[in-house]
Write a protein that holds these residues in place. Sequence first.
Motif, PDB file in Angstrom:
ATOM      1  N   THR A 142      50.791  29.611  30.360  1.00 52.92           N
ATOM      2  CA  THR A 142      51.271  30.792  30.449  1.00 52.92           C
ATOM      3  C   THR A 142      50.086  31.863  30.958  1.00 52.92           C
ATOM      4  O   THR A 142      50.257  32.694  31.528  1.00 52.92           O
ATOM      5  CB  THR A 142      51.898  31.248  29.000  1.00 52.92           C
ATOM      6  N   LEU A 143      48.839  31.622  30.190  1.00 48.79           N
ATOM      7  CA  LEU A 143      47.976  32.501  30.718  1.00 48.79           C
ATOM      8  C   LEU A 143      47.555  32.382  32.018  1.00 48.79           C
ATOM      9  O   LEU A 143      47.150  33.433  32.486  1.00 48.79           O
ATOM     10  CB  LEU A 143      46.721  32.335  29.610  1.00 48.79           C
ATOM     11  N   GLY A 144      47.374  31.193  32.498  1.00 52.98           N
ATOM     12  CA  GLY A 144      46.988  30.930  33.986  1.00 52.98           C
ATOM     13  C   GLY A 144      47.744  31.637  34.824  1.00 52.98           C
ATOM     14  O   GLY A 144      47.443  32.048  35.991  1.00 52.98           O
ATOM     15  N   GLN A 145      49.188  31.528  34.435  1.00 52.04           N
ATOM     16  CA  GLN A 145      50.043  32.129  35.388  1.00 52.04           C
ATOM     17  C   GLN A 145      50.452  33.625  35.249  1.00 52.04           C
ATOM     18  O   GLN A 145      51.061  34.224  36.428  1.00 52.04           O
ATOM     19  CB  GLN A 145      51.275  31.282  35.444  1.00 52.04           C
ATOM     20  N   CYS A 146      50.084  34.175  34.167  1.00 52.75           N
ATOM     21  CA  CYS A 146      50.729  35.438  33.801  1.00 52.75           C
ATOM     22  C   CYS A 146      49.547  36.271  33.367  1.00 52.75           C
ATOM     23  O   CYS A 146      50.094  37.652  33.257  1.00 52.75           O
ATOM     24  CB  CYS A 146      51.715  35.241  32.659  1.00 52.75           C
ATOM     25  N   VAL A 147      48.430  35.844  33.243  1.00 55.74           N
ATOM     26  CA  VAL A 147      47.292  36.813  32.809  1.00 55.74           C
ATOM     27  C   VAL A 147      46.169  36.843  33.711  1.00 55.74           C
ATOM     28  O   VAL A 147      45.687  35.756  33.941  1.00 55.74           O
ATOM     29  CB  VAL A 147      46.863  36.479  31.284  1.00 55.74           C
ATOM     30  N   ALA A 148      45.835  37.971  34.365  1.00 54.22           N
ATOM     31  CA  ALA A 148      44.821  37.931  35.518  1.00 54.22           C
ATOM     32  C   ALA A 148      43.429  37.811  34.825  1.00 54.22           C
ATOM     33  O   ALA A 148      43.294  38.192  33.679  1.00 54.22           O
ATOM     34  CB  ALA A 148      44.734  39.139  36.082  1.00 54.22           C
ATOM     35  N   VAL A 149      42.467  37.090  35.308  1.00 57.92           N
ATOM     36  CA  VAL A 149      41.221  36.845  34.744  1.00 57.92           C
ATOM     37  C   VAL A 149      40.232  37.718  35.611  1.00 57.92           C
ATOM     38  O   VAL A 149      40.234  37.801  36.921  1.00 57.92           O
ATOM     39  CB  VAL A 149      40.621  35.178  34.869  1.00 57.92           C
ATOM     40  N   GLU A 150      39.480  38.510  34.694  1.00 54.12           N
ATOM     41  CA  GLU A 150      38.588  39.618  35.454  1.00 54.12           C
ATOM     42  C   GLU A 150      37.456  38.708  35.976  1.00 54.12           C
ATOM     43  O   GLU A 150      36.977  37.694  35.373  1.00 54.12           O
ATOM     44  CB  GLU A 150      38.125  40.496  34.068  1.00 54.12           C
ATOM     45  N   GLU A 151      37.114  39.193  36.906  1.00 57.02           N
ATOM     46  CA  GLU A 151      35.780  38.568  37.717  1.00 57.02           C
ATOM     47  C   GLU A 151      34.563  38.939  37.099  1.00 57.02           C
ATOM     48  O   GLU A 151      34.607  40.285  36.674  1.00 57.02           O
ATOM     49  CB  GLU A 151      35.774  38.983  39.071  1.00 57.02           C
ATOM     50  N   PRO A 152      33.625  38.222  36.695  1.00 55.61           N
ATOM     51  CA  PRO A 152      32.513  38.592  36.185  1.00 55.61           C
ATOM     52  C   PRO A 152      32.049  39.789  37.121  1.00 55.61           C
ATOM     53  O   PRO A 152      31.566  39.860  38.447  1.00 55.61           O
ATOM     54  CB  PRO A 152      31.561  37.354  36.408  1.00 55.61           C
ATOM     55  N   GLY A 153      31.233  41.012  36.457  1.00 54.49           N
ATOM     56  CA  GLY A 153      30.630  42.007  37.215  1.00 54.49           C
ATOM     57  C   GLY A 153      31.596  43.022  37.700  1.00 54.49           C
ATOM     58  O   GLY A 153      31.069  43.906  38.172  1.00 54.49           O
ATOM     59  N   SER A 154      32.853  42.881  37.510  1.00 55.26           N
ATOM     60  CA  SER A 154      33.462  43.684  37.889  1.00 55.26           C
ATOM     61  C   SER A 154      33.929  44.859  37.259  1.00 55.26           C
ATOM     62  O   SER A 154      33.994  44.478  36.018  1.00 55.26           O
ATOM     63  CB  SER A 154      35.009  42.904  38.434  1.00 55.26           C
ATOM     64  N   ASP A 155      33.841  46.097  37.649  1.00 55.77           N
ATOM     65  CA  ASP A 155      34.233  47.321  36.786  1.00 55.77           C
ATOM     66  C   ASP A 155      35.589  47.528  36.723  1.00 55.77           C
ATOM     67  O   ASP A 155      36.251  48.263  35.960  1.00 55.77           O
ATOM     68  CB  ASP A 155      33.545  48.476  37.392  1.00 55.77           C
ATOM     69  N   GLU A 156      36.362  47.275  37.571  1.00 51.82           N
ATOM     70  CA  GLU A 156      37.738  47.589  37.725  1.00 51.82           C
ATOM     71  C   GLU A 156      38.574  46.168  37.375  1.00 51.82           C
ATOM     72  O   GLU A 156      38.337  45.136  37.749  1.00 51.82           O
ATOM     73  CB  GLU A 156      38.088  47.687  39.114  1.00 51.82           C
ATOM     74  N   PRO A 157      39.435  46.183  36.310  1.00 52.83           N
ATOM     75  CA  PRO A 157      40.337  45.380  36.175  1.00 52.83           C
ATOM     76  C   PRO A 157      41.282  44.755  36.963  1.00 52.83           C
ATOM     77  O   PRO A 157      41.732  45.635  38.116  1.00 52.83           O
ATOM     78  CB  PRO A 157      41.372  45.734  34.916  1.00 52.83           C
ATOM     79  N   PRO A 158      41.464  43.385  37.452  1.00 51.52           N
ATOM     80  CA  PRO A 158      42.267  42.992  38.671  1.00 51.52           C
ATOM     81  C   PRO A 158      43.689  43.324  38.360  1.00 51.52           C
ATOM     82  O   PRO A 158      44.144  43.569  37.135  1.00 51.52           O
ATOM     83  CB  PRO A 158      42.028  41.447  38.611  1.00 51.52           C
ATOM     84  N   PRO A 159      44.439  43.292  39.390  1.00 51.98           N
ATOM     85  CA  PRO A 159      46.092  43.564  38.979  1.00 51.98           C
ATOM     86  C   PRO A 159      46.513  42.492  38.390  1.00 51.98           C
ATOM     87  O   PRO A 159      45.805  41.086  38.472  1.00 51.98           O
ATOM     88  CB  PRO A 159      46.582  43.546  40.352  1.00 51.98           C
ATOM     89  N   VAL A 160      47.521  42.574  37.351  1.00 54.75           N
ATOM     90  CA  VAL A 160      48.234  41.331  36.706  1.00 54.75           C
ATOM     91  C   VAL A 160      48.711  40.439  37.842  1.00 54.75           C
ATOM     92  O   VAL A 160      49.517  41.093  38.667  1.00 54.75           O
ATOM     93  CB  VAL A 160      49.260  42.108  35.564  1.00 54.75           C
ATOM     94  N   ALA A 161      48.452  39.167  37.522  1.00 54.56           N
ATOM     95  CA  ALA A 161      49.155  38.185  38.441  1.00 54.56           C
ATOM     96  C   ALA A 161      50.479  38.014  38.056  1.00 54.56           C
ATOM     97  O   ALA A 161      51.028  38.265  36.892  1.00 54.56           O
ATOM     98  CB  ALA A 161      48.495  36.566  38.052  1.00 54.56           C
ATOM     99  N   THR A 162      51.245  37.777  39.218  1.00 57.93           N
ATOM    100  CA  THR A 162      52.991  37.706  38.965  1.00 57.93           C
ATOM    101  C   THR A 162      53.229  36.465  39.640  1.00 57.93           C
ATOM    102  O   THR A 162      52.683  35.850  40.638  1.00 57.93           O
ATOM    103  CB  THR A 162      53.625  39.129  39.592  1.00 57.93           C
TER     104      THR A 162
END
Length: 137
Positions: A117-137
Amino acid sequence: MLSLRTGPALALGLALLAGCGASSESTRPDQAGTAATADPCIEIRAGIDAFNLGDYEETIGHFRKALPLAVDEAKNDDSQKAADLVEAVTYYAELDPEKYPEAARSSADFAKYKAITLGQCVAVEEPGSDEPPPVAT
């Protein structure tokens, strides 16, 4: 599913969940038929939020709402990934509320389905990124 009580790796997951702008928005009846309501991840994320608050009845409610959405997606997507999501959502929708805390601590199935569920439905933030990624759908 995430909980601070179940280990440091989960605390990291909780931070990722908070950092990616995951929403606890659930499907509203007035939105029926829209693309936004067809995404099981909306309900899955809301279930994760409820779990983190210790509200296992609400957790189950969100996973029960997510189940037909995941099944519908799997009808159009015969991949193992889609089947795995249906299996994971079914597990969480059918787990007795009083068994959630112990299962989170000790169940291999709980851990397996949490990863799905986390792998498919929760985006993982890239290291060093200031912006949160869009939520995976």
